[in-house]
Design a protein around this motif. Structure first.
Motif, mmCIF file in Angstrom:
data_model
loop_
_atom_site.group_PDB
_atom_site.id
_atom_site.type_symbol
_atom_site.label_atom_id
_atom_site.label_comp_id
_atom_site.label_asym_id
_atom_site.label_seq_id
_atom_site.Cartn_x
_atom_site.Cartn_y
_atom_site.Cartn_z
ATOM 1 N N ASN A 116 0.829 -1.013 -0.010
ATOM 2 C CA ASN A 116 -0.076 0.131 -0.024
ATOM 3 C C ASN A 116 0.915 1.049 0.095
ATOM 4 N N LYS A 117 1.841 1.200 -0.867
ATOM 5 C CA LYS A 117 2.983 2.568 -0.929
ATOM 6 C C LYS A 117 2.668 3.068 -2.531
ATOM 7 N N ILE A 118 1.725 2.770 -3.227
ATOM 8 C CA ILE A 118 1.522 3.507 -4.627
ATOM 9 C C ILE A 118 1.618 4.983 -4.260
ATOM 10 N N PRO A 119 2.423 5.726 -5.077
ATOM 11 C CA PRO A 119 2.730 6.992 -4.891
ATOM 12 C C PRO A 119 1.174 7.978 -5.190
ATOM 13 N N ASP A 120 0.862 8.997 -4.255
ATOM 14 C CA ASP A 120 -0.110 9.816 -4.454
ATOM 15 C C ASP A 120 -1.370 9.250 -4.334
ATOM 16 N N ASP A 121 -1.647 7.979 -3.623
ATOM 17 C CA ASP A 121 -2.694 7.209 -3.130
ATOM 18 C C ASP A 121 -3.545 6.684 -4.477
ATOM 19 N N HIS A 122 -2.576 6.550 -5.430
ATOM 20 C CA HIS A 122 -3.346 5.961 -6.703
ATOM 21 C C HIS A 122 -3.557 4.441 -7.022
ATOM 22 N N ALA A 123 -3.573 3.785 -5.817
ATOM 23 C CA ALA A 123 -3.425 2.369 -6.115
ATOM 24 C C ALA A 123 -4.662 1.609 -7.068
ATOM 25 N N ASP A 124 -5.675 2.370 -6.903
ATOM 26 C CA ASP A 124 -6.942 1.869 -7.532
ATOM 27 C C ASP A 124 -6.522 1.671 -9.151
ATOM 28 N N PHE A 125 -5.786 2.581 -9.798
ATOM 29 C CA PHE A 125 -5.550 2.482 -11.059
ATOM 30 C C PHE A 125 -4.453 1.266 -11.558
ATOM 31 N N THR A 126 -3.772 0.728 -10.628
ATOM 32 C CA THR A 126 -2.511 0.302 -11.101
ATOM 33 C C THR A 126 -2.811 -1.282 -10.992
ATOM 34 N N THR A 127 -3.661 -1.918 -10.341
ATOM 35 C CA THR A 127 -4.017 -3.557 -10.309
ATOM 36 C C THR A 127 -4.063 -4.103 -11.621
ATOM 37 N N HIS A 128 -4.894 -3.535 -12.400
ATOM 38 C CA HIS A 128 -5.304 -4.248 -13.755
ATOM 39 C C HIS A 128 -3.955 -4.273 -14.704
ATOM 40 N N ALA A 179 -13.500 3.704 -9.008
ATOM 41 C CA ALA A 179 -14.113 2.414 -8.610
ATOM 42 C C ALA A 179 -13.976 1.481 -9.838
ATOM 43 N N THR A 180 -14.150 2.077 -11.101
ATOM 44 C CA THR A 180 -14.310 1.026 -12.213
ATOM 45 C C THR A 180 -12.960 0.554 -12.612
ATOM 46 N N TYR A 181 -11.732 1.331 -12.268
ATOM 47 C CA TYR A 181 -10.370 0.623 -12.287
ATOM 48 C C TYR A 181 -10.254 -0.451 -11.364
ATOM 49 N N ALA A 182 -10.521 -0.114 -10.061
ATOM 50 C CA ALA A 182 -10.272 -1.122 -8.918
ATOM 51 C C ALA A 182 -11.042 -2.360 -9.164
ATOM 52 N N MET A 183 -12.391 -2.295 -9.703
ATOM 53 C CA MET A 183 -13.398 -3.386 -9.979
ATOM 54 C C MET A 183 -12.610 -4.248 -11.212
ATOM 55 N N HIS A 184 -12.054 -3.509 -12.188
ATOM 56 C CA HIS A 184 -11.459 -4.307 -13.117
ATOM 57 C C HIS A 184 -10.206 -4.945 -12.827
ATOM 58 N N GLY A 185 -9.292 -4.311 -11.686
ATOM 59 C CA GLY A 185 -8.403 -4.890 -11.261
ATOM 60 C C GLY A 185 -8.477 -6.351 -10.434
ATOM 61 N N GLU A 186 -9.767 -6.120 -9.536
ATOM 62 C CA GLU A 186 -10.080 -7.245 -8.613
ATOM 63 C C GLU A 186 -10.430 -8.447 -9.277
ATOM 64 N N MET A 187 -11.151 -8.322 -10.644
ATOM 65 C CA MET A 187 -11.777 -9.260 -11.446
ATOM 66 C C MET A 187 -10.488 -10.127 -12.044
ATOM 67 N N MET A 188 -9.641 -9.049 -12.333
ATOM 68 C CA MET A 188 -8.266 -9.885 -12.776
ATOM 69 C C MET A 188 -7.605 -10.637 -11.838
ATOM 70 N N ARG A 189 -7.623 -10.012 -10.778
ATOM 71 C CA ARG A 189 -6.869 -10.837 -9.544
ATOM 72 C C ARG A 189 -7.618 -12.016 -9.428
ATOM 73 N N GLN A 190 -8.977 -12.046 -9.490
ATOM 74 C CA GLN A 190 -9.665 -13.531 -9.088
ATOM 75 C C GLN A 190 -9.371 -14.466 -10.091
#
Length: 682
Positions: A116-128, A179-190
């Motif tokens: 949880n150290k992505i710069p500028d609190d932008h983790a939502d965008f990175t997972t996918h 939220a759309t970025y985060a959901m996309h990333g979570e679906m890919m993680r699953q």
């Protein structure tokens, strides 16, 4: 989670489709329409991505982080973008010499996301991005390194890792495109076995559904076009990653409708719509291209090669439209102007060179992956023209015919845009030659959260577009351009028509009428009817005493309202898009109790786009602007009353450059017609 009103709205949204009639008319004339293939291939997407990867490889530090060249700091999702774009390039047989740099970026970005150290609190965008990089890099990477990546990506705790979640937004409906970025990333993680829960998607998807409009577009706060595109791209990714839950049928329907809608919003130059924050950036066009490549492949797989060809064509036109910016020998132009990037002209405060440039690169990589080269290009709406496409939910009108394209913003977001004719393009002519987006003003206060872009010179007091101005009975000049949206609207509480409850009351009711296509070109009419007595600030009684509301209402009752809007009751604009150019006639009617003592039309004229000065010549009868290899001509159409012409000295900035305002005015006439022509000189 939806209210009864919102459930009714969603039912109506699926039932009432305003886009399909436009699609049917387009398909009826698509065949036989002459056009020249773009010559672009999916390799051109990779070429763009590789240029950006090599550009920023030298900015990588010993940790693997990609630093911004202008402040020396790692920003937002830059490193994750580098890893994802690099992984696609390596998988395609490119950039072999950068293999270790790409893996180092993956090492660092996945570690930061897991901790949880992505710069500028932008983790939502990175997972996918990082999950896709994992999938592509793993086969050619040591087991130990891959295990470290997987371990980091398995440590994500969505509610704590991501920024736009319930911990920061008690009302889930107020969460926007993040939220759309985060959901996309979570679906890919699953799908990749990095989490065994779909709870995050189940929780956050439903509150996003009411953000869709009848046209299938996504309403981020204040209606920026860029984040309509971005959100629809991410929700498409959610489906592609395997989402088959309760809301999958709804998403498939509205995303397909929105994909068609955006084709009618595409300029004849290939570029995407203007409007709102994060506009005039090359990643807008690449996001559009990715959505089109995806749709083309889906239609082709279903056996509809004709529709697939139109989407393929639209994607390649968008790609071609950014070539002059990406291939500029002076420097890569992330924003569509030619000021040095170090000045950040036209950039919002959250926009940085490294993350936004590499964000464009990873989208280009996605375009490559989505593209199917078996699909042949066929004419798109940008080729055929002959239509007017009204999008009431975004307060915009799009029209194309005879190579010309225009956008009318009927209730612009103040601080970012202007109301009126804000875009006038012609195929083959540089987009900023006439006007590509409105010029924002400073006259009226707007919420700080509108986050105005950085500009190199002060904005004018009043916004400016191609449009009317009038003088009232007291001698005060007014402009249509300055009337627009001034409330920060987040679209989290809607009525059964999909409109915000307690939404902003606009100054004008707008309608689009008399659309007619003929041999002489496309004709249409836009009508503005004043809908205002007096504008007052929203009143809150907290801390003002029990009788505050009553006192306020009595005080307001003593104020005599001004007639109409600046003493104007109605403005009518008549457009003709013909083979010889665009002719517009503006007329005004005075409100009861008011008077119009003079009438005029203002036209912003390019002074510079950051590279060289434009030459402006002419007089009342004809004005020409010449810049680079292009010429823009404006001339009045003969009328009964004489006109006075003036070119004002002050410079006005927008995201594309600096402009000066030309005015044609008359004390006698209440109608003025101007003819506009654009041409390439070679």
């Amino acid at each position: 989670m939806e209210t009864n009103h919102e459930q009714i709205y969603l039912t109506r949204l699926l039932r009432d489709d305003p886009v399909t009639p436009h699609v049917e008319r387009f398909l009826a004339k698509q065949t036989g329409e002459p056009f020249e293939e773009s010559g672009a291939t999916r390799e051109h997407y990779l070429a763009f991505a590789e240029q950006r990867l090599r550009q920023f490889a030298s900015e990588q530090d010993e940790r693997g982080a990609i630093l911004d060249p202008y402040d020396g700091v790692e920003r937002q999702f830059a490193t994750a973008c580098f890893a994802k774009a690099g992984a696609v390039l390596l998988n395609a047989g490119r950039c072999g010499d950068l293999g270790e740099s790409v893996r180092k970026a993956m090492d660092w970005a996945s570690y930061c996301l897991g901790e949880n150290k992505i710069p500028d609190d932008h983790a939502d965008f990175t997972t996918h991005m990082l999950v896709r990089a994992l999938q592509l890099l793993a086969p050619e990477t040591t087991d130990e390194r891959v295990l470290s990546w997987r371990t980091s990506l398995s440590r994500i705790v969505p509610e704590a890792t991501y920024s736009q979640t319930e911990r920061n937004f008690a009302n889930l409906k107020s969460i926007r495109n993040w939220a759309t970025y985060a959901m996309h990333g979570e679906m890919m993680r699953q799908r990749e076995g990095l989490t065994d829960s779909a709870a995050f998607v189940d929780k956050y998807l439903a509150p996003q559904l009411t953000r869709f409009t009848p046209e299938g577009l996504y309403r981020d706060p204040n209606l920026p076009v860029a984040y309509d595109l971005a959100a629809r791209q991410q929700l498409s990714g959610l489906l592609d990653a395997g989402y088959t839950g309760e809301h999958a049928p709804f998403l498939r329907a509205v995303l397909r409708r929105g994909a068609w809608a955006m084709l009618f919003m595409q300029s004849t130059t290939g570029t995407v719509s203007c409007g709102g924050r994060s506009n005039q950036i090359v990643w807008n066009d690449l996001t559009f291209a990715h959505l089109c490549e995806r749709e083309a492949s889906l239609y082709y797989a279903a056996g509809d090669t004709r529709t697939a060809g139109s989407f393929k064509r639209a994607a390649r036109l968008a790609l071609q439209s950014i070539r002059s910016w990406s291939d500029d020998p002076e420097q890569f132009r992330l924003f569509k102007n030619r000021f040095d990037a170090k000045h950040r002209a036209g950039w919002e405060l959250y926009a940085y060179y490294s993350p936004y440039s590499l964000y464009a690169a990873q989208i280009a990589a996605s375009c490559y992956e989505a593209a199917d080269e078996r699909i042949a290009e066929l004419p798109a709406p940008a080729d055929t023209g002959g239509y007017a496409f009204h999008v009431p939910s975004f307060h915009r009108l799009y029209a194309s015919s005879n190579g010309y394209h225009l956008v009318v913003d009927t209730a612009a977001q103040m601080g970012h845009d202007a109301t009126g004719l804000v875009r006038l393009h012609k195929r083959g002519v540089a987009e900023e030659t006439a006007l590509s987006t409105g010029i924002a003003g400073m006259d009226d206060e707007v919420p700080w959260i509108f986050i105005r872009p950085r500009l190199l010179i002060p904005s004018p007091r009043q916004a400016a577009a191609i449009g009317p101005m009038w003088r009232d009975e007291h001698g005060t000049w007014d402009r249509l351009a300055r009337y627009g949206r001034k409330k920060h609207e987040v679209f989290h509480e809607l009525d059964e028509n999909g409109q915000p409850i307690d939404g902003e009351k606009l100054d004008w009711r707008t309608s689009v009428e008399a659309v007619e296509e003929a041999a002489s070109g496309l004709r249409l009419q836009v009508r503005y009817v004043a809908d205002r007595n007096v504008r007052t600030a929203e009143f809150g009684s907290d801390g003002h005493g029990a009788n505050a509301q009553t006192t306020y209402e009595k005080a307001m009752g003593d104020i005599r309202p001004r007639p109409g809007a600046g003493s104007a009751a109605e403005i009518v604009e008549e457009y003709r898009l013909g083979p010889d150019g665009v002719t517009v006639t503006w007329s005004v009617k005075a409100a009861e109790g008011g008077d119009i003592t003079a009438f005029g039309v203002g036209v912003p004229l390019l002074a510079t786009n950051g590279a060289g000065e434009a030459a402006v010549t002419g007089d009342t009868r004809c004005v020409q602007v010449t810049h680079d290899r292009y010429r823009y001509t404006v001339r009045p159409v003969d009328g009964d009353a004489p006109l006075t012409y003036e070119l004002l000295p002050g410079l006005m900035p927008n995201r594309n450059g600096h402009y000066r305002l030309a005015q044609w005015t008359s004390r006698e006439s209440r109608a003025i017609a101007l003819h506009f022509e654009l041409q390439a000189l070679d």
